[in-house]
Write an enzyme that holds these catalytic residues in place. Structure first.
Site, PDB file in Angstrom:
ATOM      1  N   HIS A  65       0.867  -1.162   0.000  1.00 60.59           N
ATOM      2  CA  HIS A  65       0.000   0.000   0.000  1.00 60.59           C
ATOM      3  C   HIS A  65       0.910   1.219   0.000  1.00 60.59           C
ATOM      4  O   HIS A  65       1.971   1.213   0.644  1.00 60.59           O
ATOM      5  CB  HIS A  65      -0.910   0.014   1.229  1.00 60.59           C
ATOM      6  CG  HIS A  65      -2.258  -0.580   0.996  1.00 60.59           C
ATOM      7  ND1 HIS A  65      -2.968  -1.214   1.994  1.00 60.59           N
ATOM      8  CD2 HIS A  65      -3.045  -0.615  -0.110  1.00 60.59           C
ATOM      9  CE1 HIS A  65      -4.132  -1.631   1.498  1.00 60.59           C
ATOM     10  NE2 HIS A  65      -4.200  -1.275   0.238  1.00 60.59           N
ATOM     11  N   ASP A  67       1.035   4.062   1.438  1.00 61.05           N
ATOM     12  CA  ASP A  67       1.513   4.708   2.665  1.00 61.05           C
ATOM     13  C   ASP A  67       2.681   3.946   3.276  1.00 61.05           C
ATOM     14  O   ASP A  67       3.413   4.490   4.114  1.00 61.05           O
ATOM     15  CB  ASP A  67       0.386   4.889   3.691  1.00 61.05           C
ATOM     16  CG  ASP A  67      -0.457   3.658   3.927  1.00 61.05           C
ATOM     17  OD1 ASP A  67      -0.555   2.812   3.026  1.00 61.05           O
ATOM     18  OD2 ASP A  67      -1.051   3.537   5.024  1.00 61.05           O
ATOM     19  N   ASP A 176      -0.018  -3.603   8.553  1.00 59.25           N
ATOM     20  CA  ASP A 176      -1.467  -3.439   8.568  1.00 59.25           C
ATOM     21  C   ASP A 176      -2.122  -4.807   8.676  1.00 59.25           C
ATOM     22  O   ASP A 176      -1.823  -5.718   7.886  1.00 59.25           O
ATOM     23  CB  ASP A 176      -1.947  -2.766   7.281  1.00 59.25           C
ATOM     24  CG  ASP A 176      -1.683  -1.274   7.267  1.00 59.25           C
ATOM     25  OD1 ASP A 176      -1.007  -0.796   8.192  1.00 59.25           O
ATOM     26  OD2 ASP A 176      -2.144  -0.604   6.329  1.00 59.25           O
ATOM     27  N   HIS A 245       0.177   3.891  13.423  1.00 63.67           N
ATOM     28  CA  HIS A 245      -0.688   3.790  12.241  1.00 63.67           C
ATOM     29  C   HIS A 245      -2.129   4.112  12.642  1.00 63.67           C
ATOM     30  O   HIS A 245      -3.045   3.317  12.444  1.00 63.67           O
ATOM     31  CB  HIS A 245      -0.582   2.404  11.609  1.00 63.67           C
ATOM     32  CG  HIS A 245      -1.146   2.311  10.222  1.00 63.67           C
ATOM     33  ND1 HIS A 245      -2.494   2.174   9.989  1.00 63.67           N
ATOM     34  CD2 HIS A 245      -0.547   2.323   9.010  1.00 63.67           C
ATOM     35  CE1 HIS A 245      -2.706   2.107   8.682  1.00 63.67           C
ATOM     36  NE2 HIS A 245      -1.537   2.200   8.061  1.00 63.67           N
TER      37      HIS A 245
END
Length: 279
Positions: A65, A67, A176, A245
């Site tokens: 991803h 980010d 994540d 995060h």
């Protein structure tokens, strides 16, 4: 040996945030630096933290991803301009090798110019990407052993958490993930668990401002609410839980809210992460 963890960026999501930088962590051991995730601005955050860019020894990407990987190539390019002259392995899911080739091609003019004009070693020789698709040790040297474990972050299949073991500490970076037993196993007995967190009431408020049903469904399916993270840390038996995060990032949620929800059912220390925090 003294192992330091520096939170370079603690925001969640790809858009630039007012209060936090994009996801990245540095682990420094004996003057060598190991970076996990390369969100936008990671090189500048390393400089802000007082870490020399030419101290890089390895770079890990948890998943693709933007980010988490937007400055993967830029970290190498900017470190190279700051006297990095040794090979630095990178590890992460596919298509890391293809991404590396395209990054070098995109910057070929600058690279070739500086090699000739400034006498730099060709940047191609410094990047050494290794793709990972299974759990296990992904990097090891005299300072660290880094182990990967697949986590639950749909729709991305190849998403990993990393455990960094040194002589004096063990640090786990969740990447994540939704609540995940494989992460709990990886983090078993660790000194520090850096885990992503989401505050659902603020997510609901955020998506209510536009047609955000699809985004809300993604967030709930692929991330961990702050109410659940303490139980995961307790199950893993970690000593310190570090929140990072943050989703949503710019919702002005007080630290006490994050801490109180995360501490429920967890007897260890809870740290509300912030950019450039050293642990």
């Amino acid at each position: 040996m003294t192992t330091q963890l520096i939170l370079l960026g603690t925001a969640g999501g790809p858009a630039p945030k007012r209060t936090r930088s994009a996801p990245a962590q540095a682990i420094v051991v004996n003057g060598a630096t190991y970076v996990i995730d390369c969100g936008n601005g990671v090189a500048r955050q390393l400089v802000h933290a007082g870490i020399k860019l030419d101290s890089l020894r390895a770079v890990g990407i948890t998943h693709h991803h933007s980010d988490h990987n937007a400055d993967y190539g830029n970290l190498y390019l900017l470190a190279w301009a700051a006297n990095l002259d040794h090979q630095v392995p990178a590890f992460g899911p596919p298509p890391l090798a293809e991404m590396t080739r395209h990054f070098l091609a995109m910057n070929r003019f600058d690279i070739d110019t500086r090699v000739v004009d400034e006498g730099l070693r060709p940047l191609d020789q410094l990047l050494d990407p290794h793709e990972i698709t299974t759990d296990g040790v992904v990097f090891e040297d005299e300072n660290v052993r880094i182990t990967a474990a697949r986590v639950d972050h749909p729709p991305i299949v190849d998403a990993f958490a990393y455990r960094v073991d040194t002589e004096d500490r063990s640090i786990v970076i969740s990447g994540d993930t939704a609540p995940c037993e494989n992460l709990v196993r990886l983090a078993a007995g660790a000194d520090v668990l850096v885990h992503e967190v989401m505050y659902v009431p603020a997510v609901d408020e955020m998506v209510s401002q536009f047609n955000g049903t699809t985004l809300r469904n993604h967030l709930l399916a692929s991330h961990t609410s702050v109410e659940r993270v303490g139980a995961l840390a307790k199950e893993a038996g970690v000593a310190t839980l570090v929140l990072s995060h943050f989703v949503p990032t710019d919702a002005d949620i007080p630290d006490e809210v994050w801490r109180e929800h995360a501490a429920a059912g967890f007897g260890g220390e809870v740290v509300v992460g912030r950019d450039l925090l050293r642990l």
